[in-house]
Design a protein around this motif. Structure first.
Motif, mmCIF file in Angstrom:
data_model
loop_
_atom_site.group_PDB
_atom_site.id
_atom_site.type_symbol
_atom_site.label_atom_id
_atom_site.label_comp_id
_atom_site.label_asym_id
_atom_site.label_seq_id
_atom_site.Cartn_x
_atom_site.Cartn_y
_atom_site.Cartn_z
ATOM 1 N N TYR A 1 10.416 13.043 27.153
ATOM 2 C CA TYR A 1 9.487 12.231 27.929
ATOM 3 C C TYR A 1 8.236 13.033 28.265
ATOM 4 N N SER A 2 8.390 14.331 28.463
ATOM 5 C CA SER A 2 7.225 15.160 28.790
ATOM 6 C C SER A 2 6.286 15.323 27.599
ATOM 7 N N LEU A 3 6.730 14.958 26.399
ATOM 8 C CA LEU A 3 5.883 15.034 25.213
ATOM 9 C C LEU A 3 5.063 13.765 24.995
ATOM 10 N N ARG A 4 5.350 12.731 25.766
ATOM 11 C CA ARG A 4 4.585 11.488 25.660
ATOM 12 C C ARG A 4 3.190 11.703 26.240
ATOM 13 N N PRO A 5 2.205 10.963 25.740
ATOM 14 C CA PRO A 5 0.852 11.078 26.304
ATOM 15 C C PRO A 5 0.832 10.657 27.772
ATOM 16 N N THR A 6 0.061 11.356 28.566
ATOM 17 C CA THR A 6 -0.118 10.979 29.966
ATOM 18 C C THR A 6 -1.343 10.085 30.087
ATOM 19 N N TRP A 7 -1.579 9.576 31.262
ATOM 20 C CA TRP A 7 -2.731 8.708 31.494
ATOM 21 C C TRP A 7 -4.048 9.474 31.347
ATOM 22 N N LEU A 8 -3.990 10.803 31.355
ATOM 23 C CA LEU A 8 -5.194 11.621 31.204
ATOM 24 C C LEU A 8 -5.558 11.867 29.742
ATOM 25 N N GLU A 9 -4.714 11.425 28.821
ATOM 26 C CA GLU A 9 -4.906 11.701 27.397
ATOM 27 C C GLU A 9 -5.110 10.407 26.622
ATOM 28 N N ALA A 10 -5.546 10.570 25.387
ATOM 29 C CA ALA A 10 -5.571 9.431 24.473
ATOM 30 C C ALA A 10 -4.138 8.943 24.305
ATOM 31 N N GLN A 11 -3.954 7.659 24.281
ATOM 32 C CA GLN A 11 -2.615 7.076 24.191
ATOM 33 C C GLN A 11 -2.148 6.980 22.748
ATOM 34 N N ASP A 12 -2.149 8.109 22.055
ATOM 35 C CA ASP A 12 -1.747 8.152 20.654
ATOM 36 C C ASP A 12 -0.244 8.463 20.577
ATOM 37 N N TYR A 13 0.559 7.415 20.761
ATOM 38 C CA TYR A 13 2.009 7.590 20.757
ATOM 39 C C TYR A 13 2.534 7.992 19.385
ATOM 40 N N LEU B 1 0.799 -1.222 0.000
ATOM 41 C CA LEU B 1 0.000 0.000 0.000
ATOM 42 C C LEU B 1 0.830 1.270 0.000
ATOM 43 N N PHE B 2 2.118 1.168 0.222
ATOM 44 C CA PHE B 2 2.953 2.349 0.372
ATOM 45 C C PHE B 2 3.394 2.895 -0.977
ATOM 46 N N SER B 3 3.483 4.220 -1.061
ATOM 47 C CA SER B 3 3.951 4.890 -2.272
ATOM 48 C C SER B 3 5.393 4.501 -2.540
ATOM 49 N N LYS B 4 5.696 4.131 -3.782
ATOM 50 C CA LYS B 4 7.058 3.727 -4.112
ATOM 51 C C LYS B 4 8.007 4.912 -4.197
ATOM 52 N N SER B 5 7.474 6.125 -4.368
ATOM 53 C CA SER B 5 8.347 7.285 -4.463
ATOM 54 C C SER B 5 8.851 7.713 -3.093
ATOM 55 N N LYS B 6 8.107 7.448 -2.069
ATOM 56 C CA LYS B 6 8.512 7.825 -0.721
ATOM 57 C C LYS B 6 9.380 6.732 -0.112
ATOM 58 N N LYS B 7 10.371 7.153 0.656
ATOM 59 C CA LYS B 7 11.187 6.197 1.391
ATOM 60 C C LYS B 7 10.432 5.804 2.653
ATOM 61 N N ILE B 8 10.485 4.534 2.985
ATOM 62 C CA ILE B 8 9.805 4.021 4.165
ATOM 63 C C ILE B 8 10.811 3.956 5.313
ATOM 64 N N LEU B 9 10.502 4.693 6.392
ATOM 65 C CA LEU B 9 11.309 4.683 7.605
ATOM 66 C C LEU B 9 10.563 3.871 8.646
ATOM 67 N N VAL B 10 11.243 2.935 9.287
ATOM 68 C CA VAL B 10 10.614 2.125 10.326
ATOM 69 C C VAL B 10 11.416 2.225 11.608
ATOM 70 N N THR B 11 10.703 2.517 12.682
ATOM 71 C CA THR B 11 11.242 2.461 14.029
ATOM 72 C C THR B 11 10.201 1.779 14.906
ATOM 73 N N HIS B 12 10.529 1.555 16.152
ATOM 74 C CA HIS B 12 9.606 0.817 17.020
ATOM 75 C C HIS B 12 8.387 1.653 17.389
ATOM 76 N N ASP B 13 7.314 0.939 17.723
ATOM 77 C CA ASP B 13 6.081 1.593 18.138
ATOM 78 C C ASP B 13 6.078 1.802 19.655
ATOM 79 N N SER B 14 4.941 2.243 20.171
ATOM 80 C CA SER B 14 4.701 2.496 21.585
ATOM 81 C C SER B 14 5.488 3.715 22.046
ATOM 82 N N THR B 15 6.049 3.655 23.221
ATOM 83 C CA THR B 15 6.745 4.815 23.773
ATOM 84 C C THR B 15 7.981 5.152 22.951
ATOM 85 N N PHE B 16 8.517 6.354 23.131
ATOM 86 C CA PHE B 16 9.667 6.764 22.327
ATOM 87 C C PHE B 16 10.716 7.431 23.199
#
Length: 172
Positions: A143-155, A3-18
């Protein structure tokens, strides 16, 4: 690439916290590739295998193939001063001179910014702690930019917001 565009480079890193190393590695690669990228945060081996750039995930360090992980047994090496490489340092070692305009500028940025982030990510202190005083490092800011428990966990959204802020630092 499916599904990915062939013109764009695909960068992959881990999900969840950062952490600072994957955020700065993303910012660096986006700047080198002129933002013509798609960032995927996953641990899915199939997506990792087909990506153009993989960092901080995948268990492989092979800069010729744009694989920049430091989590394998034995790590991904150390600088002469003993600071081990994290994903930001591995990406910077390959693309720092191109992004900053010279080997000298890349070396200075490595000494002033990259090594501190790599050291911190590898559990190494770069300062002498004082009783009852905790330094507020760039890692803490991230770390302060990570979602808190009061927010949607959209990492993923928080991650990309953090990348935008780090691109400003790298530009300067």
């Amino acid at each position: 690439m499916g599904l990915f565009s062939k013109s764009k480079k695909i960068l992959v890193t881990h999900d969840s916290t950062f952490h600072a190393d994957d955020v700065f590695a993303t910012a660096t690669l986006m700047m080198v590739l002129k933002d013509d990228v798609e960032v995927i945060r996953t641990r899915d081996p199939q997506k990792i295998a087909t990506a153009d750039f993989v960092y901080d995930v995948g268990g492989e360090e092979d800069t010729e193939r744009n694989r920049f992980d430091h989590h394998q047994i034995g790590g991904a090496g150390k600088r002469e001063n003993g600071v081990p490489y994290a994903s930001f340092g591995l990406v910077w070692r390959k693309y720092g001179a191109e992004l900053s305009g010279s080997e000298e500028a890349a070396r200075i940025i490595d000494e002033k910014l990259v090594q501190a982030i790599d050291a911190g990510d590898n559990g190494m202190d770069t300062f002498t702690p004082m009783p009852n005083v905790s330094p507020y490092l760039i890692q803490g800011f991230l770390y302060s930019l990570r979602p808190t428990w009061l927010e949607a966990q959209d990492y993923d959204k928080a991650f990309m917001d953090a990348v935008k802020k780090k691109k400003i630092i790298l530009r300067r």
